[in-house]
Design a protein around this motif. Structure first.
Motif, PDB file in Angstrom:
ATOM      1  N   LEU A  82      -4.275  -6.182  -4.511  1.00  0.00           N
ATOM      2  CA  LEU A  82      -4.241  -6.773  -5.842  1.00  0.00           C
ATOM      3  C   LEU A  82      -3.839  -8.238  -5.733  1.00  0.00           C
ATOM      4  O   LEU A  82      -2.900  -8.589  -5.002  1.00  0.00           O
ATOM      5  N   TRP A  83      -4.572  -9.102  -6.498  1.00  0.00           N
ATOM      6  CA  TRP A  83      -4.336 -10.540  -6.476  1.00  0.00           C
ATOM      7  C   TRP A  83      -4.047 -11.025  -7.896  1.00  0.00           C
ATOM      8  O   TRP A  83      -4.654 -10.542  -8.858  1.00  0.00           O
ATOM      9  N   ASP A  84      -3.147 -11.985  -8.013  1.00  0.00           N
ATOM     10  CA  ASP A  84      -2.841 -12.624  -9.291  1.00  0.00           C
ATOM     11  C   ASP A  84      -3.879 -13.723  -9.529  1.00  0.00           C
ATOM     12  O   ASP A  84      -3.982 -14.663  -8.738  1.00  0.00           O
ATOM     13  N   THR A  85      -4.655 -13.612 -10.620  1.00  0.00           N
ATOM     14  CA  THR A  85      -5.742 -14.560 -10.835  1.00  0.00           C
ATOM     15  C   THR A  85      -5.271 -15.925 -11.335  1.00  0.00           C
ATOM     16  O   THR A  85      -6.076 -16.853 -11.439  1.00  0.00           O
ATOM     17  N   ARG A  86      -3.973 -16.053 -11.647  1.00  0.00           N
ATOM     18  CA  ARG A  86      -3.462 -17.381 -12.009  1.00  0.00           C
ATOM     19  C   ARG A  86      -3.261 -18.238 -10.769  1.00  0.00           C
ATOM     20  O   ARG A  86      -3.503 -19.441 -10.782  1.00  0.00           O
ATOM     21  N   THR A  87      -2.842 -17.603  -9.692  1.00  0.00           N
ATOM     22  CA  THR A  87      -2.553 -18.335  -8.457  1.00  0.00           C
ATOM     23  C   THR A  87      -3.432 -17.884  -7.293  1.00  0.00           C
ATOM     24  O   THR A  87      -3.499 -18.560  -6.270  1.00  0.00           O
ATOM     25  N   TYR A  88      -4.083 -16.726  -7.461  1.00  0.00           N
ATOM     26  CA  TYR A  88      -4.860 -16.074  -6.404  1.00  0.00           C
ATOM     27  C   TYR A  88      -4.013 -15.813  -5.166  1.00  0.00           C
ATOM     28  O   TYR A  88      -4.467 -15.913  -4.030  1.00  0.00           O
ATOM     29  N   GLU A  89      -2.758 -15.460  -5.429  1.00  0.00           N
ATOM     30  CA  GLU A  89      -1.884 -14.992  -4.373  1.00  0.00           C
ATOM     31  C   GLU A  89      -1.852 -13.466  -4.391  1.00  0.00           C
ATOM     32  O   GLU A  89      -1.957 -12.840  -5.441  1.00  0.00           O
ATOM     33  N   LYS A  90      -1.668 -12.893  -3.222  1.00  0.00           N
ATOM     34  CA  LYS A  90      -1.616 -11.441  -3.104  1.00  0.00           C
ATOM     35  C   LYS A  90      -0.359 -10.901  -3.777  1.00  0.00           C
ATOM     36  O   LYS A  90       0.736 -11.412  -3.578  1.00  0.00           O
ATOM     37  N   ILE A  91      -0.555  -9.862  -4.618  1.00  0.00           N
ATOM     38  CA  ILE A  91       0.577  -9.195  -5.270  1.00  0.00           C
ATOM     39  C   ILE A  91       1.079  -8.050  -4.400  1.00  0.00           C
ATOM     40  O   ILE A  91       2.271  -7.946  -4.110  1.00  0.00           O
ATOM     41  N   THR A  92       0.158  -7.191  -3.985  1.00  0.00           N
ATOM     42  CA  THR A  92       0.550  -6.029  -3.179  1.00  0.00           C
ATOM     43  C   THR A  92      -0.677  -5.415  -2.536  1.00  0.00           C
ATOM     44  O   THR A  92      -1.815  -5.685  -2.948  1.00  0.00           O
ATOM     45  N   ALA A  93      -0.440  -4.587  -1.554  1.00  0.00           N
ATOM     46  CA  ALA A  93      -1.491  -3.778  -0.941  1.00  0.00           C
ATOM     47  C   ALA A  93      -1.245  -2.327  -1.312  1.00  0.00           C
ATOM     48  O   ALA A  93      -0.135  -1.805  -1.111  1.00  0.00           O
ATOM     49  N   LEU A  94      -2.236  -1.688  -1.883  1.00  0.00           N
ATOM     50  CA  LEU A  94      -2.132  -0.279  -2.263  1.00  0.00           C
ATOM     51  C   LEU A  94      -2.634   0.552  -1.083  1.00  0.00           C
ATOM     52  O   LEU A  94      -3.834   0.534  -0.769  1.00  0.00           O
ATOM     53  N   GLU A  95      -1.749   1.275  -0.451  1.00  0.00           N
ATOM     54  CA  GLU A  95      -2.078   2.018   0.760  1.00  0.00           C
ATOM     55  C   GLU A  95      -1.807   3.498   0.544  1.00  0.00           C
ATOM     56  O   GLU A  95      -0.668   3.913   0.391  1.00  0.00           O
ATOM     57  N   GLY A  96      -2.867   4.263   0.519  1.00  0.00           N
ATOM     58  CA  GLY A  96      -2.748   5.697   0.306  1.00  0.00           C
ATOM     59  C   GLY A  96      -3.945   6.442   0.863  1.00  0.00           C
ATOM     60  O   GLY A  96      -3.912   7.657   1.025  1.00  0.00           O
ATOM     61  N   HIS A  97      -5.005   5.693   1.178  1.00  0.00           N
ATOM     62  CA  HIS A  97      -6.201   6.306   1.756  1.00  0.00           C
ATOM     63  C   HIS A  97      -6.083   6.361   3.274  1.00  0.00           C
ATOM     64  O   HIS A  97      -5.429   5.529   3.901  1.00  0.00           O
ATOM     65  N   ARG A  98      -6.789   7.329   3.851  1.00  0.00           N
ATOM     66  CA  ARG A  98      -6.814   7.491   5.302  1.00  0.00           C
ATOM     67  C   ARG A  98      -8.181   7.145   5.880  1.00  0.00           C
ATOM     68  O   ARG A  98      -8.455   7.406   7.050  1.00  0.00           O
ATOM     69  N   GLY A  99      -9.039   6.586   5.049  1.00  0.00           N
ATOM     70  CA  GLY A  99     -10.368   6.182   5.491  1.00  0.00           C
ATOM     71  C   GLY A  99     -10.800   4.929   4.757  1.00  0.00           C
ATOM     72  O   GLY A  99     -10.090   4.424   3.873  1.00  0.00           O
ATOM     73  N   ASP A 119     -12.305   9.037   3.098  1.00  0.00           N
ATOM     74  CA  ASP A 119     -11.435  10.195   3.390  1.00  0.00           C
ATOM     75  C   ASP A 119     -11.638  11.328   2.392  1.00  0.00           C
ATOM     76  O   ASP A 119     -10.867  12.283   2.358  1.00  0.00           O
ATOM     77  N   GLU A 120     -12.699  11.212   1.568  1.00  0.00           N
ATOM     78  CA  GLU A 120     -13.106  12.258   0.615  1.00  0.00           C
ATOM     79  C   GLU A 120     -12.095  12.431  -0.507  1.00  0.00           C
ATOM     80  O   GLU A 120     -11.877  13.532  -1.010  1.00  0.00           O
ATOM     81  N   THR A 121     -11.470  11.326  -0.913  1.00  0.00           N
ATOM     82  CA  THR A 121     -10.536  11.362  -2.036  1.00  0.00           C
ATOM     83  C   THR A 121     -10.781  10.194  -2.977  1.00  0.00           C
ATOM     84  O   THR A 121     -11.381   9.180  -2.604  1.00  0.00           O
ATOM     85  N   VAL A 122     -10.278  10.359  -4.198  1.00  0.00           N
ATOM     86  CA  VAL A 122     -10.188   9.282  -5.184  1.00  0.00           C
ATOM     87  C   VAL A 122      -8.714   9.115  -5.525  1.00  0.00           C
ATOM     88  O   VAL A 122      -8.007  10.108  -5.730  1.00  0.00           O
ATOM     89  N   CYS A 123      -8.251   7.877  -5.561  1.00  0.00           N
ATOM     90  CA  CYS A 123      -6.861   7.606  -5.936  1.00  0.00           C
ATOM     91  C   CYS A 123      -6.811   6.828  -7.241  1.00  0.00           C
ATOM     92  O   CYS A 123      -7.629   5.917  -7.457  1.00  0.00           O
ATOM     93  N   LEU A 124      -5.889   7.203  -8.117  1.00  0.00           N
ATOM     94  CA  LEU A 124      -5.646   6.488  -9.359  1.00  0.00           C
ATOM     95  C   LEU A 124      -4.294   5.791  -9.241  1.00  0.00           C
ATOM     96  O   LEU A 124      -3.283   6.433  -8.939  1.00  0.00           O
ATOM     97  N   TRP A 125      -4.286   4.479  -9.494  1.00  0.00           N
ATOM     98  CA  TRP A 125      -3.088   3.660  -9.333  1.00  0.00           C
ATOM     99  C   TRP A 125      -2.692   3.058 -10.675  1.00  0.00           C
ATOM    100  O   TRP A 125      -3.545   2.674 -11.466  1.00  0.00           O
ATOM    101  N   SER A 126      -1.392   2.959 -10.936  1.00  0.00           N
ATOM    102  CA  SER A 126      -0.896   2.298 -12.143  1.00  0.00           C
ATOM    103  C   SER A 126      -0.914   0.792 -11.911  1.00  0.00           C
ATOM    104  O   SER A 126      -0.347   0.302 -10.925  1.00  0.00           O
ATOM    105  N   THR A 127      -1.550   0.051 -12.818  1.00  0.00           N
ATOM    106  CA  THR A 127      -1.548  -1.407 -12.678  1.00  0.00           C
ATOM    107  C   THR A 127      -0.200  -2.012 -13.074  1.00  0.00           C
ATOM    108  O   THR A 127       0.074  -3.168 -12.763  1.00  0.00           O
ATOM    109  N   LYS A 128       0.626  -1.206 -13.754  1.00  0.00           N
ATOM    110  CA  LYS A 128       1.955  -1.690 -14.151  1.00  0.00           C
ATOM    111  C   LYS A 128       2.969  -1.520 -13.029  1.00  0.00           C
ATOM    112  O   LYS A 128       3.670  -2.465 -12.652  1.00  0.00           O
ATOM    113  N   THR A 129       3.039  -0.323 -12.462  1.00  0.00           N
ATOM    114  CA  THR A 129       4.044  -0.048 -11.424  1.00  0.00           C
ATOM    115  C   THR A 129       3.500  -0.288 -10.019  1.00  0.00           C
ATOM    116  O   THR A 129       4.276  -0.342  -9.057  1.00  0.00           O
ATOM    117  N   LYS A 130       2.153  -0.392  -9.914  1.00  0.00           N
ATOM    118  CA  LYS A 130       1.491  -0.554  -8.605  1.00  0.00           C
ATOM    119  C   LYS A 130       1.727   0.664  -7.716  1.00  0.00           C
ATOM    120  O   LYS A 130       1.733   0.563  -6.485  1.00  0.00           O
TER     121      LYS A 130
END
Length: 506
Positions: A82-99, A119-130
């Motif tokens: 996830l990137w902040d579009t005001r600065t285009y700096e990285k906010i965080t990396a969402l890591e939960g997939h194995r493929g 990895d044959e999964t779908v992940c749903l992430w909160s944009t608020k809590t990341k």
């Protein structure tokens, strides 16, 4: 209708994805060179913040949040950034997939981000809590593409084995699926932002099912349109119904996307072209030739002024759209223009050809020949006439009959005929036969229905194969099945038998 205005060529490897910002001024492209580049479209230049770097492998997908505050990028390095579009700096990396992560998309209300993976999964992430909200499993192969319904309540995923499935966001339960959406794998899916219940004036108080328009594209070279019916106040059943098949591309379709007003549909392909369609009529409006290799991605700008395409030729091209030029059939290749003929494309819908409004078994030999002509296989019309192939015979056609009795040699022609007959028969099932008669696994009429421990009825052979393959969850609810005992559903079997003994028979 489309005039090439920009060619952006700063990527050093294949361009895999592109997307416009909500205000249409910025175009983002992701590449196998591990970078994400930012382009100022009005100026035709690259932004000072570009490129965005950090992924350790190919960037496969990118998406802006609806309000434009976040940019998501997905990569085969198994992460979503996830990137902040005001600065285009990285906010965080969402890591939960194995493929490898093949797809990422924000929900229309911007509260969730969805990612689909090899990895044959779908992940749903909160944009608020990341944080990870839900992991959805149960797919039988790599998840190549995913999309939210416009009402935020369901997600649809397409996988490499050709299946699409509809899941409820809140419960993570599978509500409907089609096992053969695109025969050679589903590469892309997208919902129309305006069709049916997605329209601004479609508040439904009657209790009828909300419905949406979905497009898929895949390795079978086909663009397909689907009617998606979700649960209403008076029914908990969801349904995926085939609407139309758009045949024009000559290689796998890699991406399909709707314009913001839902009036245009774009598809891009390994045949090096992008086609713009009228999605409601299923007709082609324009084809553009400009890339020298596969066209892997395409995107409309939200204001409707531009169409962008990315390719394995390492370039991104931006087209200026002239929406006043909507004469169907215009094809443009550089400065070369030619008229689109029947031999360039064919759309099978519920209203075309003339014979399709009839039940298949009611077709005459002439209707069959019209159908062959529209498949660009008119060279076989005389053989079909000589052998009196009417709708009834066509309904029961087999590969062996095509080879031995009709002497149709080319495998591609035989497959085209069989695939189209299958679609016609499937349309009739969708339109005429009660959904309760169809096995949830095979989507075919049940001959020996049985009740499983999850309370749902299935064709006996289908649910037995499901269990023997090691699956311990319900095909309908994705919850564990307590035991493997099956009880014959004699009542349902009797009802199905009476239905087909009446005039309703297909």
């Amino acid at each position: 209708m489309a005039e090439l205005t920009l060619t952006l060529s700063r990527h050093s490897k294949d361009v895999n994805c592109c997307v416009f910002s909500p205000n249409s001024s910025i175009l983002v492209s992701g590449s196998s060179d591990k970078t994400v580049r930012l382009w100022d479209i009005p100026e035709g230049t690259e932004l000072n913040d570009s490129p965005l770097q950090g992924h350790s492998y190919h960037v496969c997908s990118c998406a802006f949040s609806p309000f434009g505050t976040l940019l998501a990028t997905a990569s085969t390095d198994c992460s979503v950034w996830l990137w902040d579009t005001r600065t285009y700096e990285k906010i965080t990396a969402l890591e939960g997939h194995r493929g490898a992560v093949r797809s990422c998309v924000f929900s229309p209300d911007s509260l969730l981000l969805m990612s689909g993976s090899a990895d044959e999964t779908v992940c749903l992430w909160s944009t608020k809590t990341k944080k990870l909200v839900r992991r959805i499993e149960g797919f039988e192969s790599s998840v190549m593409t995913c999309s939210f319904t416009p009402d935020n309540l369901y997600i649809l995923a397409g996988v490499s084995n050709g299946e699409v499935s509809l899941w409820e966001v809140q419960s993570g339960v599978c509500k409907a699926f089609d096992k053969e959406a695109n025969d050679m794998g589903v590469n892309t899916c997208c919902f129309s932002p305006t069709f049916g219940s997605a329209g601004p004036c479609n508040t439904d108080t009657s209790g009828s099912s909300p419905h949406f328009l979905l497009v898929t594209g895949g390795g079978d070279n086909l663009v397909k349109l689907w009617n998606i019916f979700t649960a209403s106040a008076y029914s908990d059943k969801c349904h995926i119904g085939h609407r139309a098949t758009l045949v024009a591309h000559e290689a796998p379709v890699w991406e399909c996307t709707f314009s913001n007003n839902g009036k245009l549909l774009a598809s891009c392909s390994g045949d090096k072209t992008v086609i713009i369609w009228n999605p409601l009529e299923g007709t082609p409006l324009h084809r553009v030739f400009a890339h020298s290799r596969y066209v892997t991605c395409c995107a409309f700008s939200p204001d409707g002024q531009y169409l962008a395409s990315g390719s394995n030729d390492r370039t991104v091209k931006v087209w200026k759209l002239n929406l006043s030029e909507t004469s169907a059939g215009l094809i443009e290749s550089g400065n070369m223009v030619k008229n689109l003929t029947k031999n360039d494309t064919y759309c099978t819908t519920t209203s075309e050809p003339k014979a399709a409004v009839k039940k298949l078994v009611a077709w005459t030999v002439d209707d069959v020949c019209i159908w062959l002509t529209n498949l660009n296989l008119e060279l076989y019309c005389e053989r079909f006439r000589e052998n009196a192939i009417d709708g009834t015979e066509l309904f029961n056609i087999t590969a062996e009959l095509l080879v031995n009795d009709l002497c149709i040699g080319p495998v591609g022609h035989r497959n085209k005929i069989l695939r189209s007959v299958k679609d016609l028969k499937k349309n009739e099932l969708d339109d005429n036969i009660p959904d309760e008669f169809l096995c949830p696994i095979t989507r075919e009429v049940m001959i020996d229905p049985v009740i499983a421990a999850d309370g749902h009825s299935y064709e006996r052979k289908a649910i037995e194969s499901w269990m023997l393959s090691g699956k311990l969850t319900s095909p309908m609810t994705n919850k564990p099945i307590k035991h493997s005992n099956l009880i014959s559903n004699t009542t349902l079997k009797s009802v199905i038998s009476r239905y087909f003994s009446a005039e309703n028979v297909i």
